[in-house]
Design a protein around this motif. Structure first.
Motif, mmCIF file in Angstrom:
data_model
loop_
_atom_site.group_PDB
_atom_site.id
_atom_site.type_symbol
_atom_site.label_atom_id
_atom_site.label_comp_id
_atom_site.label_asym_id
_atom_site.label_seq_id
_atom_site.Cartn_x
_atom_site.Cartn_y
_atom_site.Cartn_z
ATOM 1 N N LEU A 286 14.782 -5.677 -4.718
ATOM 2 C CA LEU A 286 16.081 -5.202 -5.420
ATOM 3 C C LEU A 286 16.565 -6.107 -6.580
ATOM 4 O O LEU A 286 17.134 -5.712 -7.521
ATOM 5 N N MET A 287 16.379 -7.378 -6.538
ATOM 6 C CA MET A 287 16.700 -8.378 -7.799
ATOM 7 C C MET A 287 15.741 -8.704 -8.807
ATOM 8 O O MET A 287 16.087 -9.066 -9.745
ATOM 9 N N LEU A 288 14.367 -8.473 -8.371
ATOM 10 C CA LEU A 288 13.379 -8.728 -9.303
ATOM 11 C C LEU A 288 12.743 -7.646 -9.801
ATOM 12 O O LEU A 288 11.601 -7.684 -10.562
ATOM 13 N N ASN A 289 12.877 -6.479 -9.399
ATOM 14 C CA ASN A 289 12.553 -5.118 -9.776
ATOM 15 C C ASN A 289 10.827 -5.166 -9.560
ATOM 16 O O ASN A 289 10.243 -4.566 -10.386
ATOM 17 N N ARG A 290 10.508 -5.867 -8.497
ATOM 18 C CA ARG A 290 9.074 -5.634 -8.239
ATOM 19 C C ARG A 290 8.714 -4.751 -7.104
ATOM 20 O O ARG A 290 9.576 -4.044 -6.667
ATOM 21 N N THR A 291 7.362 -4.149 -7.263
ATOM 22 C CA THR A 291 7.164 -3.094 -6.210
ATOM 23 C C THR A 291 6.174 -3.616 -5.192
ATOM 24 O O THR A 291 5.641 -4.547 -5.325
ATOM 25 N N LEU A 292 6.212 -2.974 -3.887
ATOM 26 C CA LEU A 292 5.396 -3.121 -2.960
ATOM 27 C C LEU A 292 4.265 -2.308 -2.882
ATOM 28 O O LEU A 292 4.810 -0.860 -2.795
ATOM 29 N N SER A 293 3.294 -2.531 -2.262
ATOM 30 C CA SER A 293 2.351 -1.441 -1.993
ATOM 31 C C SER A 293 2.549 -0.657 -0.696
ATOM 32 O O SER A 293 3.611 -1.237 0.013
ATOM 33 N N LYS A 294 1.726 0.502 -0.508
ATOM 34 C CA LYS A 294 2.271 1.102 0.693
ATOM 35 C C LYS A 294 1.965 0.277 1.813
ATOM 36 O O LYS A 294 2.507 0.375 2.986
ATOM 37 N N LEU A 295 0.742 -0.379 1.756
ATOM 38 C CA LEU A 295 0.323 -1.122 2.992
ATOM 39 C C LEU A 295 1.427 -2.201 3.166
ATOM 40 O O LEU A 295 1.583 -2.647 4.512
ATOM 41 N N GLN A 296 2.087 -2.726 2.242
ATOM 42 C CA GLN A 296 2.983 -3.780 2.414
ATOM 43 C C GLN A 296 4.187 -3.243 3.205
ATOM 44 O O GLN A 296 4.932 -3.709 4.002
ATOM 45 N N TRP A 297 4.609 -2.042 2.595
ATOM 46 C CA TRP A 297 5.725 -1.376 3.354
ATOM 47 C C TRP A 297 5.487 -1.003 4.803
ATOM 48 O O TRP A 297 6.214 -1.146 5.480
ATOM 49 N N ILE A 298 4.319 -0.485 5.018
ATOM 50 C CA ILE A 298 3.731 -0.340 6.656
ATOM 51 C C ILE A 298 3.878 -1.569 7.485
ATOM 52 O O ILE A 298 4.538 -1.780 8.503
ATOM 53 N N SER A 299 3.478 -2.695 6.743
ATOM 54 C CA SER A 299 3.562 -3.834 7.370
ATOM 55 C C SER A 299 4.872 -4.594 7.804
ATOM 56 O O SER A 299 5.108 -5.074 8.669
ATOM 57 N N VAL A 300 5.654 -4.368 6.782
ATOM 58 C CA VAL A 300 7.219 -4.621 6.629
ATOM 59 C C VAL A 300 7.923 -3.885 7.900
ATOM 60 O O VAL A 300 8.512 -4.539 8.786
ATOM 61 N N PHE A 301 7.645 -2.513 7.920
ATOM 62 C CA PHE A 301 8.229 -1.908 9.298
ATOM 63 C C PHE A 301 7.519 -2.125 10.336
ATOM 64 O O PHE A 301 8.036 -2.169 11.679
ATOM 65 N N MET A 302 6.311 -2.532 10.364
ATOM 66 C CA MET A 302 5.537 -3.041 11.654
ATOM 67 C C MET A 302 6.018 -4.279 12.229
ATOM 68 O O MET A 302 6.321 -4.578 13.394
ATOM 69 N N LEU A 303 6.382 -5.408 11.297
ATOM 70 C CA LEU A 303 6.820 -6.482 11.716
ATOM 71 C C LEU A 303 8.214 -6.389 12.294
ATOM 72 O O LEU A 303 8.593 -7.040 13.053
ATOM 73 N N CYS A 304 9.152 -5.595 11.608
ATOM 74 C CA CYS A 304 10.455 -5.252 12.221
ATOM 75 C C CYS A 304 10.261 -4.755 13.432
ATOM 76 O O CYS A 304 11.216 -5.031 14.637
ATOM 77 N N GLY A 305 9.308 -3.818 13.880
ATOM 78 C CA GLY A 305 9.309 -3.330 15.188
ATOM 79 C C GLY A 305 8.694 -4.294 16.160
ATOM 80 O O GLY A 305 9.083 -4.157 17.286
#
Length: 278
Positions: A134-153
């Motif tokens: 949101l602040m640095l306009n960087r992108t995350l890979s699909k695997l990173q997004w999956i890992s983020v949701f997995m971590l929250c779970g």
């Protein structure tokens, strides 16, 4: 283009990994032990202040060694501190954030078990990821997004039915502890964008990669859990075990290097050009 990482031996990397893991686990266990004692508690603000004073003295000592003489030492302080008020003001922002974060850690470990704290505090990874997007306009890979949701779970499972410590006799408020972790996580996500905290952390960031840091975080969780079982009588539940496993796996996945698609794209472009020319 990022500066190339200095080449270091595998033994030194393993040393950094071991020290980082032990520091993370020992800090959490020691803080938990002192905050759940039936004796009179110390002020967390005093502990945080003493820690920063020690870091300041160590930094001054390192600077004195690097400069080599008293005159160069004074000149460095004059140039980088006294004559750089704007830089000091910029650094005061992450410093204030870290002060809040450290005090929230004391409050959280006064109300949550060390193992539960270690797992829940890993929410700093998705928080930092969102800040960078949101602040640095960087992108995350699909695997990173999956890992983020997995971590929250995984954290949700851990907090669903928190493991209880049978040897703790002081009154605790798990909701207050989780709220303190939430504030600490937000502070961590913001502060990481501004500076890297800790003297030893700077060495680790310089000489190790994301996979080793992720492995260290997972190892610290395991060590904290074992120590909590032995010292505080932590009773591990199924949801806690599953949640911890998800968090450890997600940390590893998030730290995996992103696939370099440059050569693939160049190959596809060359193939298209050959087809067109034919």
């Amino acid at each position: 283009m990022a500066a190339p990482r200095e080449s270091v031996s595998l033994l030194f990397k393993l040393y950094c990994l071991a020290v980082m893991t032990l520091m993370a686990a020992a800090y959490t266990i020691a803080l938990r032990y002192t905050r759940t004692s039936d004796k009179e508690l110390y002020f967390s603000t005093t502990a945080v202040c003493i820690t920063e004073v020690i870091k300041l003295l160590l930094s001054v000592g390192i600077l004195a060694k690097e400069t080599g003489s008293l005159d160069r030492f004074k000149a460095s302080l004059r140039e980088n501190v006294l004559r750089s008020p704007k830089e000091l003001m910029k650094l005061s922002v992450p410093s204030l954030v870290y002060a809040v974060q450290n005090n929230m850690a004391f409050l959280a470990l006064s109300n949550l078990d060390a193992a539960v704290y270690q797992v829940t505090y890993q929410l700093k990874i998705p928080c930092t990821a969102l800040c960078t997007v949101l602040m640095l306009n960087r992108t995350l890979s699909k695997l990173q997004w999956i890992s983020v949701f997995m971590l929250c779970g995984g954290v949700t499972l851990v907090q669903w039915k928190p493991a209880q410590a049978t040897k703790i006799v002081v009154e605790q408020n798990p909701l207050l502890g989780f709220g303190a972790i939430a504030i600490a996580v937000l502070c961590s996500g913001f502060a990481v964008l501004a500076s890297v905290g800790g003297l030893y952390t700077s060495v680790v960031v310089k000489y190790t990669d994301n996979i080793m840091k992720g492995f260290s975080a997972a190892a610290a969780i395991v060590l904290s859990t074992i120590s909590s079982v032995m010292l505080f009588g932590l009773q591990i539940t199924l949801t806690f075990a599953l949640g911890t496993l998800l968090v450890c796996v997600s940390i590893y996945l998030y730290g995996l290097p992103r696939q370099d698609t440059t050569s693939i794209q160049q190959g596809e472009t060359a193939s298209k050009e050959r087809v067109i020319s034919v």
